[in-house]
Structure formats: C-alpha cells, structure tokens
Scaffold this motif. Structure first.
Motif, mmCIF file in Angstrom:
data_model
loop_
_atom_site.group_PDB
_atom_site.id
_atom_site.type_symbol
_atom_site.label_atom_id
_atom_site.label_comp_id
_atom_site.label_asym_id
_atom_site.label_seq_id
_atom_site.Cartn_x
_atom_site.Cartn_y
_atom_site.Cartn_z
ATOM 1 N N ALA A 71 0.819 -1.170 0.093
ATOM 2 C CA ALA A 71 -0.060 0.074 -0.089
ATOM 3 C C ALA A 71 0.667 1.255 0.110
ATOM 4 N N ALA A 72 1.955 1.370 1.092
ATOM 5 C CA ALA A 72 2.639 2.502 0.994
ATOM 6 C C ALA A 72 3.561 2.790 -0.209
ATOM 7 N N ASP A 73 4.040 1.594 -0.928
ATOM 8 C CA ASP A 73 4.792 1.747 -1.933
ATOM 9 C C ASP A 73 4.066 2.233 -3.324
ATOM 10 N N VAL A 74 2.622 1.722 -3.306
ATOM 11 C CA VAL A 74 1.822 2.206 -4.341
ATOM 12 C C VAL A 74 1.680 3.733 -4.232
ATOM 13 N N LEU A 75 1.360 4.327 -3.106
ATOM 14 C CA LEU A 75 1.069 5.479 -3.165
ATOM 15 C C LEU A 75 2.502 6.669 -3.210
ATOM 16 N N LYS A 82 -1.354 16.089 -10.915
ATOM 17 C CA LYS A 82 -2.565 16.540 -11.606
ATOM 18 C C LYS A 82 -3.522 16.937 -10.652
ATOM 19 N N GLY A 83 -3.435 16.737 -9.260
ATOM 20 C CA GLY A 83 -4.132 17.005 -8.261
ATOM 21 C C GLY A 83 -5.197 15.917 -8.054
ATOM 22 N N ALA A 84 -5.227 14.841 -8.409
ATOM 23 C CA ALA A 84 -6.287 13.765 -8.049
ATOM 24 C C ALA A 84 -6.130 13.410 -6.442
ATOM 25 N N VAL A 85 -7.223 13.199 -6.098
ATOM 26 C CA VAL A 85 -7.563 12.764 -4.582
ATOM 27 C C VAL A 85 -7.349 11.296 -4.510
ATOM 28 N N ALA A 102 1.882 7.164 4.894
ATOM 29 C CA ALA A 102 2.091 7.288 3.517
ATOM 30 C C ALA A 102 1.329 8.734 2.765
ATOM 31 N N GLY A 103 0.727 9.451 3.564
ATOM 32 C CA GLY A 103 0.334 10.528 2.804
ATOM 33 C C GLY A 103 -1.134 10.632 1.750
ATOM 34 N N VAL A 104 -2.116 9.666 2.437
ATOM 35 C CA VAL A 104 -3.350 9.657 1.777
ATOM 36 C C VAL A 104 -3.938 10.923 1.889
ATOM 37 N N ASP A 105 -4.897 11.443 1.041
ATOM 38 C CA ASP A 105 -5.771 12.420 0.839
ATOM 39 C C ASP A 105 -6.874 12.279 1.720
ATOM 40 N N ALA A 106 -7.240 11.312 1.976
ATOM 41 C CA ALA A 106 -8.498 10.784 2.579
ATOM 42 C C ALA A 106 -8.456 9.228 3.077
ATOM 43 N N MET A 107 -8.753 9.188 4.435
ATOM 44 C CA MET A 107 -9.129 7.739 4.761
ATOM 45 C C MET A 107 -10.545 7.456 4.767
ATOM 46 N N VAL A 108 -10.950 6.116 4.191
ATOM 47 C CA VAL A 108 -12.339 5.502 4.285
ATOM 48 C C VAL A 108 -12.418 4.607 5.292
ATOM 49 N N VAL A 109 -13.473 4.538 6.394
ATOM 50 C CA VAL A 109 -13.801 3.674 7.213
ATOM 51 C C VAL A 109 -15.160 2.899 6.437
ATOM 52 N N PRO A 146 -9.096 14.294 6.011
ATOM 53 C CA PRO A 146 -10.633 13.837 6.352
ATOM 54 C C PRO A 146 -10.892 12.384 6.087
ATOM 55 N N VAL A 147 -11.952 12.004 6.607
ATOM 56 C CA VAL A 147 -12.422 10.619 6.699
ATOM 57 C C VAL A 147 -13.666 10.666 5.928
#
Length: 321
Positions: A71-75, A82-85, A102-109, A146-147
C-alpha cells in the motif's frame, strides 16, 4: 477531453464525479499478486484519462489481504501532479497510522448496514465497528486528513435479505456525529434496484441533509447502470466504479464485479452529463487492466467502443444469396 455526446437528460445533474475504486476494490481479491509497478501504472493511466478521485489501496493486515501489502509503495509511486484525490481504506487505528504516514488525501472507514454481513466481512458487530472508528477519526484529524464513511449492504444482504432503510440512516447519523459527512452507499451484493435506490437516497436526504452521498453499485443482476440512472434522477453527483468491471466482495456468495468505469462514463456522456474523463483513454486503461489480470473482464464499451465508432465496410463479409 471527451465532451458529452448527448443532450442533458431532464432532471440529471450537469456534471458528476466518477470515483475509481478498481485499484483497491477491484484488485483486493485477485489470487495472484499484481506487481507494484503495474498497480502504479494502472492508477497513473486512470489519472491521465481524467479521473480525479481514486481509492487506490487499503492499509489492512498483509496477512488478511496479501494483495494490498504494498500500500505505501503504491502511494509513493503515483504521479500526484494533476491534483487527483487519493484515498485508502483503513480498518483500524494501526491502518490509520500507516495511511497518514503514507500521505493519503482521505481515509475511508467501512461497515455494513447488515449485522450478519458485518460479522462476516470484518468479524465485528456494527456497534464494535462504530466504536473502533473513533480512534481512526482522531488520528486522521491530528494529521488534517478527512475521513469518508462507506456503508456496505445498503441495498440488501445475502444473509438477511432486505436491509431496513432505518439501518442505513442509523449508520449515516452515527458517521455524521463523528464528523464524517462524505458517505458512500455500497451495493456489495448487487441487490440494488432503481426503486430501492430512490428510497434510500430520499431517506438520507431527509435524515442527514448535510451528507455528500456517493453510490457504489455492482452489476450482479445486470441493473447496475439502471441504478445509476435512478441515482441521477435523485440528484446524486458521485458514483464509484471499477475499471473493466473488476471486483466482487470475497465475503458474498455469487459476487460479481463493480459497474465498469468506462461503461459508466459512456452512459453519462450519452446522457449529456459532463465527467471530465476522456473515454478513449479510459478504454485503453481498461484493456491494460485486462492484460494485467490475464482474463476477459466484463466491461462492454472496452470491447464494442463508443456508439458512433464506425468500421470499414471491407472489414465485414457480405451476405450471399
């Protein structure tokens, strides 16, 4: 960029956001590990085609979901110019810590509206799931991330059958009380139908008017895009889909993939709805996804092409007699 091909259907929003979930939801149950560089290339291709919201991975235990162990390597490898979330699924506090690092733009629960499916999917009751989200929200808040909240089996459960709309509303309100107002209603089982979609959308609009709702359909019974049509008439402007139709919950009997991203974009274009996505580029990415997986995927537009794509008469035999 591909402009809408048709006139805007009366009652439809002029523009919608297509959320790509193939790199996570589509790949998670693939038995053969997809190399990290090919995952990155797939995501970058989707971004180049104009997709601006993507669920790219999940920070789950590598023992539970080996496909997501990178996961971290993919990110780290994705082109973010290009500003994708870029979002990721997080099941617990440990996953939230890793996602933040890893620097995600948002987490999903995520949790299920059905008690039975929640037990099968995450081995927790719904109450236990909600209780565990508090730590994730705290970690995300400390990192200014954000979540988002996903509600699986929002339209039906393979074990319980019908899921009361009150169960979906209850979870949406619980999310809101935690500060989560970006919600996704997951079909999961392919049990959604247009009337059920209409009912859920209207109930949530009344109960949680501040919620920004996305719809996530599977094409298990062949009505995935019909359900999107119903959602559009209800004013929903975010739809989750998977390139080539990849996916299918591993904890649902007879599960099939998500609605296809390229099929969704094609339908929206023909209905005059702007997505900002280049359909021809997207078809190329779908074909690449099929090559990565090594089997025929269920997408239709990737095979047939757009409606007005023509062929030479010489390419087809002429009937005799």
């Amino acid at each position: 960029m591909t402009a809408p091909a048709g006139h805007l259907v009366k009652g439809f929003p002029e523009r919608v956001s297509v959320v790509e979930v193939g790199p996570r939801d589509g790949l998670q149950s693939e038995p053969q590990f997809v190399p990290t560089d090919r995952k990155i290339a797939l995501v970058n291709g989707l971004i180049d085609a104009g997709i601006r919201h993507l669920e790219v991975t999940s920070f789950v235990s590598p023992r539970a979901v080996p496909q997501m162990r990178d996961a971290a390597d993919v990110l780290a490898g994705i082109d973010r110019s290009k500003g994708a979330v870029l979002t990721a699924l997080v099941p617990n506090a440990r996953g939230a810590d890793r996602a933040a690092e890893a620097g995600v733009d948002a987490m999903v629960v995520f949790m299920s509206a059905s008690e039975s499916h929640n037990l099968k999917n995450v081995n927790r009751t719904r109450a236990q799931s909600l209780e565990g989200f508090a730590d994730i929200v705290r970690i995300a808040s400390d990192a200014d991330i954000p979540v988002y909240g996903a509600i699986a089996t929002s339209f039906g459960c393979p074990f319980d059958g019908d899921v009361p709309v009150s169960s979906v509303v209850e979870i949406a309100r619980a999310y809101r009380d935690m500060g989560i107002t970006t919600l996704s209603l997951g079909d999961t089982t392919g049990m959604a139908t247009p009337p059920v979609v209409q009912e859920r959308c209207r109930a949530l609009r009344e109960a949680v008017p501040e919620a920004d709702i996305a719809l996530h359909f599977h094409n298990t019974r062949g009505v995935g895009l019909a359900c999107v049509y119903a959602g559009l008439l209800e004013g929903v402007t975010r739809y989750e889909a998977s390139i080539g139709g990849l996916g299918g919950c591993p904890f649902v009997p007879r599960a099939t993939g998500n609605i296809c991203t390229e099929d969704l974009v094609y339908m929206l274009s023909e209905c005059g709805v702007e997505t900002g996505v280049d359909l021809e580029k997207l078809i190329g990415v779908a074909q690449e996804a099929e090559a990565i997986i090594g089997r025929t995927l269920p997408g239709q537009v990737m095979k047939a092409g757009p409606r007005l794509q023509t062929a030479s008469m010489d390419s087809v035999a002429t009937a005799n007699g």
